[in-house]
Design a protein around this motif. Sequence first.
Motif, short mmCIF file in Angstrom:
data_model
loop_
_atom_site.label_atom_id
_atom_site.label_comp_id
_atom_site.label_asym_id
_atom_site.label_seq_id
_atom_site.Cartn_x
_atom_site.Cartn_y
_atom_site.Cartn_z
N PHE A 348 0.82 -1.21 0.00
CA PHE A 348 0.00 0.00 0.00
C PHE A 348 0.86 1.27 0.00
CE2 PHE A 348 -3.13 -2.98 1.93
CZ PHE A 348 -4.16 -2.81 1.00
N ALA A 349 0.41 2.26 -0.73
CA ALA A 349 1.05 3.58 -0.76
C ALA A 349 0.60 4.40 0.44
CB ALA A 349 0.66 4.31 -2.05
N GLY A 350 1.47 5.28 0.88
CA GLY A 350 1.09 6.37 1.78
C GLY A 350 0.40 5.98 3.08
N GLU A 351 0.80 4.86 3.68
CA GLU A 351 0.23 4.51 4.99
C GLU A 351 0.62 5.55 6.03
OE1 GLU A 351 0.24 2.80 9.08
OE2 GLU A 351 1.95 3.53 7.94
N GLU A 352 1.86 6.01 5.96
CA GLU A 352 2.39 6.88 7.01
C GLU A 352 1.65 8.20 7.14
OE1 GLU A 352 4.16 6.02 9.28
OE2 GLU A 352 5.50 4.41 8.67
N ILE A 353 1.02 8.62 6.08
CA ILE A 353 0.34 9.91 6.19
C ILE A 353 -1.17 9.71 6.29
CG2 ILE A 353 2.23 11.15 5.08
CD1 ILE A 353 0.40 11.32 2.59
N GLY A 354 -1.59 8.49 6.62
CA GLY A 354 -3.00 8.28 6.93
C GLY A 354 -3.74 7.38 5.95
N PHE A 355 -3.21 6.20 5.67
CA PHE A 355 -3.94 5.18 4.91
C PHE A 355 -4.40 5.66 3.52
CE2 PHE A 355 -5.47 3.28 9.22
CZ PHE A 355 -4.28 2.62 9.38
N TYR A 356 -3.56 6.46 2.87
CA TYR A 356 -3.92 6.96 1.53
C TYR A 356 -4.17 5.82 0.55
CZ TYR A 356 -3.71 11.99 1.33
OH TYR A 356 -4.01 13.32 1.45
N GLY A 357 -3.18 4.93 0.47
CA GLY A 357 -3.27 3.86 -0.54
C GLY A 357 -4.43 2.92 -0.30
N VAL A 358 -4.64 2.52 0.94
CA VAL A 358 -5.69 1.53 1.19
C VAL A 358 -7.07 2.13 0.97
CG1 VAL A 358 -5.88 1.88 3.71
CG2 VAL A 358 -6.42 -0.36 2.72
N ASN A 359 -7.21 3.42 1.23
CA ASN A 359 -8.50 4.04 0.98
C ASN A 359 -8.82 4.07 -0.51
OD1 ASN A 359 -9.40 4.45 3.63
ND2 ASN A 359 -8.12 6.29 3.83
N VAL A 360 -7.81 4.34 -1.32
CA VAL A 360 -8.01 4.29 -2.77
C VAL A 360 -8.32 2.86 -3.20
CG1 VAL A 360 -6.83 4.56 -5.00
CG2 VAL A 360 -6.56 6.31 -3.22
N TYR A 361 -7.60 1.90 -2.60
CA TYR A 361 -7.82 0.48 -2.92
C TYR A 361 -9.27 0.09 -2.65
CZ TYR A 361 -6.91 -4.58 -3.10
OH TYR A 361 -6.92 -5.92 -3.41
N MET A 362 -9.77 0.54 -1.51
CA MET A 362 -11.16 0.22 -1.14
C MET A 362 -12.14 0.76 -2.18
SD MET A 362 -11.79 -1.64 1.48
CE MET A 362 -13.48 -1.19 1.87
N GLU A 363 -11.90 2.00 -2.63
CA GLU A 363 -12.80 2.57 -3.65
C GLU A 363 -12.73 1.77 -4.95
OE1 GLU A 363 -11.67 6.65 -4.26
OE2 GLU A 363 -11.80 7.06 -2.09
N GLN A 364 -11.48 1.43 -5.33
CA GLN A 364 -11.31 0.75 -6.61
C GLN A 364 -11.81 -0.70 -6.58
OE1 GLN A 364 -7.16 1.49 -7.24
NE2 GLN A 364 -7.52 3.36 -8.44
N HIS A 365 -11.90 -1.27 -5.37
CA HIS A 365 -12.26 -2.68 -5.28
C HIS A 365 -13.60 -2.89 -4.59
CE1 HIS A 365 -8.50 -4.33 -6.88
NE2 HIS A 365 -8.00 -3.20 -6.43
N GLU A 366 -14.43 -1.86 -4.63
CA GLU A 366 -15.75 -1.95 -4.01
C GLU A 366 -16.51 -3.18 -4.52
OE1 GLU A 366 -19.41 1.25 -3.28
OE2 GLU A 366 -17.81 1.66 -4.73
N ASP A 367 -16.39 -3.43 -5.82
CA ASP A 367 -17.20 -4.50 -6.42
C ASP A 367 -16.66 -5.90 -6.14
OD1 ASP A 367 -18.75 -2.52 -7.41
OD2 ASP A 367 -17.82 -2.51 -9.41
N ASP A 368 -15.36 -6.01 -5.91
CA ASP A 368 -14.81 -7.36 -5.73
C ASP A 368 -14.26 -7.59 -4.32
OD1 ASP A 368 -12.56 -5.81 -5.89
OD2 ASP A 368 -11.51 -7.11 -7.32
N ILE A 369 -14.70 -6.76 -3.37
CA ILE A 369 -14.18 -6.91 -2.01
C ILE A 369 -14.52 -8.30 -1.46
CG2 ILE A 369 -16.17 -5.84 -0.84
CD1 ILE A 369 -12.50 -5.29 0.11
N GLY A 370 -15.64 -8.86 -1.93
CA GLY A 370 -16.05 -10.19 -1.48
C GLY A 370 -15.11 -11.29 -1.92
N GLU A 371 -14.27 -11.00 -2.89
CA GLU A 371 -13.31 -12.02 -3.36
C GLU A 371 -12.03 -12.03 -2.53
OE1 GLU A 371 -12.81 -11.33 -7.56
OE2 GLU A 371 -14.97 -11.52 -7.93
N HIS A 372 -11.90 -11.06 -1.61
CA HIS A 372 -10.75 -11.03 -0.69
C HIS A 372 -11.12 -11.89 0.50
CE1 HIS A 372 -10.30 -7.41 -3.14
NE2 HIS A 372 -9.08 -7.20 -2.66
N ILE A 373 -10.65 -13.11 0.52
CA ILE A 373 -11.25 -14.04 1.49
C ILE A 373 -10.56 -14.09 2.85
CG2 ILE A 373 -12.34 -15.47 -0.28
CD1 ILE A 373 -10.08 -17.48 0.25
#
Lengths: 488, 488
Positions: A348-373
């Motif tokens: 993940f990018a930019g964890e140190e400044i407040g979860f930047y990368g993971v928040n973008v990841y969540m937006e981009q993977h809204e539809d397939d989050i269920g496949e992250h088991i």
Amino acid sequence: MNNRNYENQIKTPFAILLCTAILASTAGAQPTGNLKIDHSIISSEIADNAVLLRERALLDNLSVDIVESLTTEVGPRRIGTDGDKRVIEWSQAKFRELGFDRVWTEEVILDRGWTRGEARAEILSPYPHNIVMTALGYSVGTEGDLVGELVEFKSLEDLEAVPEGDSLKGKIAFVSYSMSDFVPEPGQSEFAGYGLGTRARGRGHVVAAKRGAEAIIIRSVGTDNNRYAHTGSGYGYVDDVKKIPAAAVSAPDAILIQNMMKRGEPLTMKMNLTSEITGPEKSANIIGEITGREGSDNYLVLAAHVDSWDEGTGAIDDGAGVASMMAAAALIGRMEQQPRRSIRVVLFAGEEIGFYGVNVYMEQHEDDIGEHILGAEVDGGGGRIHTLTSGVGEQSVPVVHEMYKLIAPLGIAWGDSNDARGASDISVLGNAGMPVLDFSQNSNDYFDYHHTPNDTFDKIVPEDMRFLTAAYATIFYMAAEMDIDFRQ
Amino acid sequence: MNNRNYENQIKTPFAILLCTAILASTAGAQPTGNLKIDHSIISSEIADNAVLLRERALLDNLSVDIVESLTTEVGPRRIGTDGDKRVIEWSQAKFRELGFDRVWTEEVILDRGWTRGEARAEILSPYPHNIVMTALGYSVGTEGDLVGELVEFKSLEDLEAVPEGDSLKGKIAFVSYSMSDFVPEPGQSEFAGYGLGTRARGRGHVVAAKRGAEAIIIRSVGTDNNRYAHTGSGYGYVDDVKKIPAAAVSAPDAILIQNMMKRGEPLTMKMNLTSEITGPEKSANIIGEITGREGSDNYLVLAAHVDSWDEGTGAIDDGAGVASMMAAAALIGRMEQQPRRSIRVVLFAGEEIGFYGVNVYMEQHEDDIGEHILGAEVDGGGGRIHTLTSGVGEQSVPVVHEMYKLIAPLGIAWGDSNDARGASDISVLGNAGMPVLDFSQNSNDYFDYHHTPNDTFDKIVPEDMRFLTAAYATIFYMAAEMDIDFRQ
């Protein structure tokens, strides 16, 4: 590792730490106690392969080699910097070299960049001294020399107790809270002391500015008494509140200042930060996947954050995470048979400044989050695991407990609460419902080095890294092979 | 502490260290073994008073308060700097405050001064990295950016093996000797590893220049893996050999450079030192005396060096010495009766750059050196004493051994060799025939902090300082009261 999620962690039982220490030189010791595998849950074949993989991993220096490569060939990699651009290239090349068959990046746009610049400070009176200081992340600069009298507050709460307005006009607020002096309450982790320290680091500049202060300095949030200032990020500036510079001083400098103050004379400090907030930057999450033999729409997630602070080479925070996760997945990929489910390593990018990368990841993977088991993250240095705690559906708990038995010989305890929420970035996915595992680590010296120039490769203990990697490889190998829905 | 006298020290027996550790919390424990005092050598009255003084000293925080005062109110005090001028004032005021009845200074002219300036370095290729570097004392600057390929030598001897001439033209020599990796021979102290390290620090710039190198860098001479460079002095430049810049890099940076080198590509470094050798400076030895009740022409000498390196506040090197010697004498001075012989505390100027102050002292005291009847110096930090060794006339050895019995309960061993030559500066007086005592200290972490920004007050362990002070006060009290010529 940034500010969050550390106030309420469970204290490590001493017996567990002791046990881990005793097992230090007995990699591959036989399980003791009631650790017989129930083969109606885990087949003999999977269990035998898991043991084989565990023993291989304990002897394999791959994770150490990866963190050496990262810290040597890339080094500091704060999001938006040249080092960040280099690590995006390095990560993709390393994934390919390690045999990941799918490697890609997902863009992360950063609304603002930041130049650290220089930080210089000195006490002018009553006794001239140079002071070791570093800017907190995304602080504004001082625009030349800033001179002011220091006013000490023992905590953010004490600073908040001062009336808003101009009571600190012309002054520099100094929050002297010491993480080293923090005594955990029963059931609390030492990490709770970090959480307390990050209050002033995160919001102090806003609280002080509302009271008229010209700047704020804090005692570094750390457990060492080395003469380094620990950087870290604040939660940003607030509209309609003056943007004042925010910096940390080293523990020995904080003690020096307090000793001067005991003499009763006013302390005048000169500080000069040339930090600057700049325009938007591009970064990326970097993802490597080992495609499962049953297709790629169902995957396990091993995570770490690829960014680091900029004064060390980011070995423990979070080079150790990047390396152990890459290595654990690669070792699973090197088993005789391709894993059934896909293994996805997300850096993940930019964890140190407040979860930047993971928040973008969540937006981009809204539809397939269920496949992250099932997911987990390493963001606590390169130390060994002391406790495995599940955060899965109730029916899956006995399955995870059975899997746990295969890593118990590494000196790992079972966290019997099923309340894991995921470490660091992965907590965002955990909070969104993804099943997670928490592999709690021994982090005795983690906050000695964290966010300082001293976070360098020589702080990595190779045997500990191999233990760490073996634990993840063993568990995620089984999770990949078994036909379990961890949500249930 | 500077370069000399550390290659041949005796290794501390483990049993002694253990014993001292066990006694850590038993200040004032009863003597054990054959420690009964022979009252034909030491009278009951003197022995009783010595025990009283020892017990008082163990409970008295005076030495800690003095080192706190020195490091807070003065701080760094390299000879010739403003801090040096301040410490000359501070020392005189402190002597008076402590009740020394004679206080004076003796001028020390320094043929050259030095400005440290800034030290910046980076690896340009193959992987860009900032490098933590500090100039070695009295190095010339680089006069702008100096760029060159690094060539590694494992030791000064390996560098010397290169033919003189221009074989290193355009290159920067890098001596990677690691004190941390030094393994003492039987009978050798870990300090011998320091002596080996100071070879390249002391003469490397001359050896490298004779081979055409543009500059020399060394791995810091120290035992830590913190990201500080350890400064220290060289033995100066030599006529007819080009003056090249000399600097140290931190241990983690040396490891980083070596790891890059393993990849086989040339390493290019840019360095910029703005150090400058300047004109003559004045300094001074500072002397405080508690005049004996039988006059002042016969005195005991307690010594330390008043200068420090300039990046820390000089707490362990040699604030601990200044404070323990001032405190030991002051505590003797506070006894019910004025001491029979005078106690002279000498704070020597410029030890760090090669015994400047003591050499001047020797010239100035050529005529009365015979009146210096016994001396000792603390220049090994604030740790406890593990061994007392005499360097006195043969007839006096049984007397010193009898005196020793009064400090044996502090966990101190008897060094049965009578070959003490005096620590640090005082070795110069010892070599000139003054009887000396060596109080060997536990210095486990001394070379972690030594000559770095990390040498600060928080590294002082108060209880250890009280033990240290008590040992000196007890022995020198008896030496002041007894009518012994230690030369015989």
